[in-house]
Design a protein around this motif. Sequence first.
Motif, PDB file in Angstrom:
ATOM      1  N   UNK A 299      60.458  99.241 -22.761  1.00  0.00           N
ATOM      2  CA  UNK A 299      59.463  99.985 -21.997  1.00  0.00           C
ATOM      3  C   UNK A 299      58.630 100.795 -22.975  1.00  0.00           C
ATOM      4  N   UNK A 300      57.306 100.789 -22.782  1.00  0.00           N
ATOM      5  CA  UNK A 300      56.458 101.580 -23.675  1.00  0.00           C
ATOM      6  C   UNK A 300      55.260 102.158 -22.933  1.00  0.00           C
ATOM      7  N   UNK A 301      54.795 103.273 -23.453  1.00  0.00           N
ATOM      8  CA  UNK A 301      53.618 103.953 -22.945  1.00  0.00           C
ATOM      9  C   UNK A 301      52.528 103.798 -23.998  1.00  0.00           C
ATOM     10  N   UNK A 302      51.413 103.216 -23.601  1.00  0.00           N
ATOM     11  CA  UNK A 302      50.272 103.091 -24.512  1.00  0.00           C
ATOM     12  C   UNK A 302      49.258 104.155 -24.118  1.00  0.00           C
ATOM     13  N   UNK A 303      49.071 105.134 -25.002  1.00  0.00           N
ATOM     14  CA  UNK A 303      48.117 106.201 -24.749  1.00  0.00           C
ATOM     15  C   UNK A 303      46.711 105.662 -24.987  1.00  0.00           C
ATOM     16  N   UNK A 304      45.904 105.642 -23.931  1.00  0.00           N
ATOM     17  CA  UNK A 304      44.540 105.128 -24.017  1.00  0.00           C
ATOM     18  C   UNK A 304      43.553 106.239 -24.344  1.00  0.00           C
ATOM     19  N   UNK A 305      43.777 107.393 -23.718  1.00  0.00           N
ATOM     20  CA  UNK A 305      42.839 108.492 -23.881  1.00  0.00           C
ATOM     21  C   UNK A 305      43.500 109.799 -23.459  1.00  0.00           C
ATOM     22  N   UNK A 306      43.239 110.831 -24.234  1.00  0.00           N
ATOM     23  CA  UNK A 306      43.611 112.191 -23.843  1.00  0.00           C
ATOM     24  C   UNK A 306      42.452 113.053 -24.289  1.00  0.00           C
ATOM     25  N   UNK A 307      41.721 113.598 -23.299  1.00  0.00           N
ATOM     26  CA  UNK A 307      40.461 114.252 -23.625  1.00  0.00           C
ATOM     27  C   UNK A 307      40.085 115.293 -22.568  1.00  0.00           C
ATOM     28  N   UNK A 308      39.103 116.070 -22.900  1.00  0.00           N
ATOM     29  CA  UNK A 308      38.494 116.980 -21.945  1.00  0.00           C
ATOM     30  C   UNK A 308      37.442 116.166 -21.186  1.00  0.00           C
ATOM     31  N   UNK A 309      37.500 116.220 -19.867  1.00  0.00           N
ATOM     32  CA  UNK A 309      36.585 115.419 -19.049  1.00  0.00           C
ATOM     33  C   UNK A 309      36.386 116.102 -17.705  1.00  0.00           C
ATOM     34  N   UNK A 310      35.316 115.724 -17.001  1.00  0.00           N
ATOM     35  CA  UNK A 310      35.140 116.273 -15.656  1.00  0.00           C
ATOM     36  C   UNK A 310      36.178 115.712 -14.693  1.00  0.00           C
ATOM     37  N   UNK A 311      36.608 116.554 -13.763  1.00  0.00           N
ATOM     38  CA  UNK A 311      37.509 116.080 -12.719  1.00  0.00           C
ATOM     39  C   UNK A 311      36.718 115.299 -11.688  1.00  0.00           C
ATOM     40  N   UNK A 312      37.368 114.327 -11.092  1.00  0.00           N
ATOM     41  CA  UNK A 312      36.760 113.561 -10.002  1.00  0.00           C
ATOM     42  C   UNK A 312      37.049 114.261  -8.677  1.00  0.00           C
ATOM     43  N   UNK A 313      36.375 113.832  -7.627  1.00  0.00           N
ATOM     44  CA  UNK A 313      36.456 114.512  -6.324  1.00  0.00           C
ATOM     45  C   UNK A 313      37.895 114.645  -5.823  1.00  0.00           C
TER      46      UNK A 313
ATOM     47  N   UNK B  92      38.081 102.943 -10.731  1.00  0.00           N
ATOM     48  CA  UNK B  92      38.325 101.514 -10.929  1.00  0.00           C
ATOM     49  C   UNK B  92      37.551 100.991 -12.152  1.00  0.00           C
ATOM     50  N   UNK B  93      36.298 101.394 -12.285  1.00  0.00           N
ATOM     51  CA  UNK B  93      35.496 100.947 -13.436  1.00  0.00           C
ATOM     52  C   UNK B  93      36.070 101.463 -14.752  1.00  0.00           C
ATOM     53  N   UNK B  94      36.526 102.708 -14.765  1.00  0.00           N
ATOM     54  CA  UNK B  94      37.142 103.287 -15.964  1.00  0.00           C
ATOM     55  C   UNK B  94      38.409 102.515 -16.326  1.00  0.00           C
ATOM     56  N   UNK B  95      39.242 102.238 -15.322  1.00  0.00           N
ATOM     57  CA  UNK B  95      40.471 101.489 -15.567  1.00  0.00           C
ATOM     58  C   UNK B  95      40.152 100.100 -16.114  1.00  0.00           C
ATOM     59  N   UNK B  96      39.198  99.396 -15.507  1.00  0.00           N
ATOM     60  CA  UNK B  96      38.866  98.035 -15.950  1.00  0.00           C
ATOM     61  C   UNK B  96      38.430  98.014 -17.410  1.00  0.00           C
ATOM     62  N   UNK B  97      37.622  98.967 -17.794  1.00  0.00           N
ATOM     63  CA  UNK B  97      37.138  99.028 -19.176  1.00  0.00           C
ATOM     64  C   UNK B  97      38.306  99.272 -20.142  1.00  0.00           C
ATOM     65  N   UNK B  98      39.173 100.217 -19.810  1.00  0.00           N
ATOM     66  CA  UNK B  98      40.305 100.521 -20.683  1.00  0.00           C
ATOM     67  C   UNK B  98      41.327  99.378 -20.693  1.00  0.00           C
ATOM     68  N   UNK B  99      41.563  98.771 -19.542  1.00  0.00           N
ATOM     69  CA  UNK B  99      42.529  97.668 -19.430  1.00  0.00           C
ATOM     70  C   UNK B  99      42.102  96.497 -20.317  1.00  0.00           C
ATOM     71  N   UNK B 100      40.832  96.126 -20.233  1.00  0.00           N
ATOM     72  CA  UNK B 100      40.311  95.018 -21.036  1.00  0.00           C
ATOM     73  C   UNK B 100      40.452  95.313 -22.528  1.00  0.00           C
ATOM     74  N   UNK B 101      40.093  96.519 -22.934  1.00  0.00           N
ATOM     75  CA  UNK B 101      40.175  96.895 -24.347  1.00  0.00           C
ATOM     76  C   UNK B 101      41.626  96.899 -24.836  1.00  0.00           C
ATOM     77  N   UNK B 102      42.552  97.394 -24.014  1.00  0.00           N
ATOM     78  CA  UNK B 102      43.952  97.523 -24.424  1.00  0.00           C
ATOM     79  C   UNK B 102      44.727  96.216 -24.364  1.00  0.00           C
ATOM     80  N   UNK B 103      44.391  95.352 -23.400  1.00  0.00           N
ATOM     81  CA  UNK B 103      45.191  94.141 -23.192  1.00  0.00           C
ATOM     82  C   UNK B 103      44.501  92.862 -23.648  1.00  0.00           C
ATOM     83  N   UNK B 104      43.173  92.900 -23.771  1.00  0.00           N
ATOM     84  CA  UNK B 104      42.428  91.701 -24.115  1.00  0.00           C
ATOM     85  C   UNK B 104      42.145  90.815 -22.919  1.00  0.00           C
TER      86      UNK B 104
END
Length: 190
Positions: free
Chosen positions: A30-44, A126-138
Amino acid sequence: MGLASRNSLRAWLRAPGSLSRRLAQLGERFEVELLSQRIAPLRARELAALGRPRYGCTMVREVILRVDGRPLVWARSSLHACALAGPWRALKGLGPRPLADLLYSDRRVQRSQLQPLRLSRYGHTRRQMEKQWLKATGSPASPQMLWSRNSVFSRCGAQLRVMELFAPELSAYIPVISRVMTCTKVNNRP
């Protein structure tokens, strides 16, 4: 792969306790792949769950949870940055360790009820996840990756919201919830 519906993922959407620990039971590694940890605006939805801050920044952490190299969950946690100097300061140095290491080792942490939620297919999350998923998994994320569970953890009055979005492949497994936590693979699917 098939359609991942709320019914096929129901056991995962409702399973109490640590998702990381349940996932770790599914394979050798089991592993955790850290994609991003940053200051960002909160969503609704995050603002609604955490309350609207009058000032300051927010911290967002996004990860992919993998079992034997297979990506099964994309998760996003968010909190007001002021909580990083207080009750949730250990989050800053968490890196690729599971968030569960912080959440379930402290008796002062309380969790809200789990709330299943179907993401909008074209929403910002969903768009944020798709972009990160593609970059991380290919590989692109499945169009059926829409069901998540959401909860808020409180410690000393500071809140942390966690959203866990499930890949459809996870529906092949049923988490068995008992005194001794185990998970079972069904239908002989990988």
